[in-house]
Write a protein that holds these residues in place. Structure first.
Motif, PDB file in Angstrom:
ATOM      1  N   ASP A  86      12.442   9.818  -7.176  1.00  0.00           N
ATOM      2  CA  ASP A  86      12.252   8.492  -7.144  1.00  0.00           C
ATOM      3  C   ASP A  86      13.139   7.706  -8.531  1.00  0.00           C
TER       4      ASP A  86
ATOM      5  N   ARG B 290       7.269  12.657  -4.898  1.00  0.00           N
ATOM      6  CA  ARG B 290       8.665  12.741  -4.682  1.00  0.00           C
ATOM      7  C   ARG B 290       9.016  13.485  -5.987  1.00  0.00           C
TER       8      ARG B 290
ATOM      9  N   MET C  82       8.491   4.602  -4.417  1.00  0.00           N
ATOM     10  CA  MET C  82       7.940   5.191  -5.978  1.00  0.00           C
ATOM     11  C   MET C  82       6.407   5.918  -5.470  1.00  0.00           C
TER      12      MET C  82
END
Length: 111
Positions: A76, A72, A68
């Motif tokens: 995620d 990203r 996480m």
């Protein structure tokens, strides 16, 4: 972004992970004969154009977690939703029961 042979190898292997099964980045690297290249597996999956039929979401880190991070750009959270939709529980910290859902591919794995 150009796609090289490494990316293609990663994608072909990840495409074989069955529904409701998980692999780690390191496991994928090892199955490709590239021990220690877990990070490169992650980058190859990050280069996948979304949406895709390749089940990238079934690959998690060695701790049994979704990585996480803001870098990203929301993938995620997409990964979390896709895993839950397959029946894999994900806790509030992004952890999954890796031991229970780990993929054990037939050996030798030919692709």
């Amino acid at each position: 972004m150009p796609v090289g042979p490494w990316d293609q190898r990663v994608w072909r292997l990840v495409a074989r992970i069955p529904r409701a099964r998980l692999a780690t980045y390191g496991q994928v690297a090892e199955l490709l004969g590239a021990w220690g290249r877990a990070r490169q597996v992650g980058w190859a999956l990050r280069r996948l154009p979304l949406p895709t039929a390749i089940p990238w979401h079934r690959v998690v880190n060695a701790r049994g977690s979704i990585t996480m991070t803001p870098s990203r750009e929301g993938s995620d959270w997409i990964q979390r939703d896709l895993l839950v939709a397959e029946g894999i529980p994900v806790d509030a910290r992004g952890r999954v029961p890796l031991a229970r859902f780990r993929w054990d591919p037939p050996q030798p794995l030919v692709f």
